[in-house]
Design a protein around this motif. Structure first.
Motif, PDB file in Angstrom:
ATOM      1  N   TYR A 131      40.323  40.254  40.554  1.00 18.00           N
ATOM      2  CA  TYR A 131      39.514  40.993  41.155  1.00 18.00           C
ATOM      3  C   TYR A 131      39.937  41.233  42.592  1.00 18.00           C
ATOM      4  N   ILE A 149      46.422  44.018  32.920  1.00 16.76           N
ATOM      5  CA  ILE A 149      46.876  43.604  33.817  1.00 16.76           C
ATOM      6  C   ILE A 149      47.240  44.695  34.041  1.00 16.76           C
ATOM      7  N   TYR A 150      46.472  45.401  35.451  1.00 12.16           N
ATOM      8  CA  TYR A 150      46.063  46.225  36.111  1.00 12.16           C
ATOM      9  C   TYR A 150      46.619  46.732  38.309  1.00 12.16           C
ATOM     10  N   LYS A 151      47.449  47.410  37.817  1.00 12.13           N
ATOM     11  CA  LYS A 151      47.287  47.621  39.462  1.00 12.13           C
ATOM     12  C   LYS A 151      48.006  49.116  40.006  1.00 12.13           C
ATOM     13  N   THR A 152      47.079  49.237  41.528  1.00 11.83           N
ATOM     14  CA  THR A 152      47.554  50.653  41.804  1.00 11.83           C
ATOM     15  C   THR A 152      46.914  50.684  43.112  1.00 11.83           C
ATOM     16  N   GLU A 180      43.891  45.512  42.294  1.00 13.46           N
ATOM     17  CA  GLU A 180      44.685  44.331  41.059  1.00 13.46           C
ATOM     18  C   GLU A 180      43.784  43.794  40.580  1.00 13.46           C
ATOM     19  N   PHE A 217      50.662  49.602  36.579  1.00 12.52           N
ATOM     20  CA  PHE A 217      51.101  49.523  37.684  1.00 12.52           C
ATOM     21  C   PHE A 217      51.292  50.599  37.921  1.00 12.52           C
TER      22      PHE A 217
END
Length: 94
Positions: A76, A37-40, A87, A15
């Motif tokens: 996505y 899980i990726y969020k930036t 995300e 994150f």
């Protein structure tokens, strides 16, 4: 071998951290069937008064999906509201 190991994790969560050099290590560190899980932030964050200002820490449109194209992309979304973020949820299928 990578700093994160090989096929060690069922789940990796990232994150608001971006270091593109780690993308291959993240994929390698996932076990088969493991999830990311990726969020930036995206480059559109520059329109706001807060958040990172350096493009090194901001993703281009579609960049995260491309970087993790080896994974099955389960979710996505890129959005611009109070901030500009991407995300993604991906699964390693091999």
């Amino acid at each position: 071998a990578t700093a994160l190991g090989r096929e060690r994790f069922d789940l990796i969560v990232v994150f608001f951290f971006l270091r593109r050099q780690l993308f291959p290590a993240i994929i390698s560190a996932l076990k088969p069937g493991g999830h990311l899980i990726y969020k930036t932030y995206t480059i559109a964050q520059l329109q706001f008064d807060k958040g990172p200002r350096d493009a090194e820490f901001l993703l281009q449109p579609g960049e995260l999906r491309q970087a993790f194209s080896a994974l099955e992309i389960l979710h996505y979304r890129e959005a611009v509201k109070e901030k500009a973020v991407v995300e993604m949820v991906g699964r390693k299928i091999w």
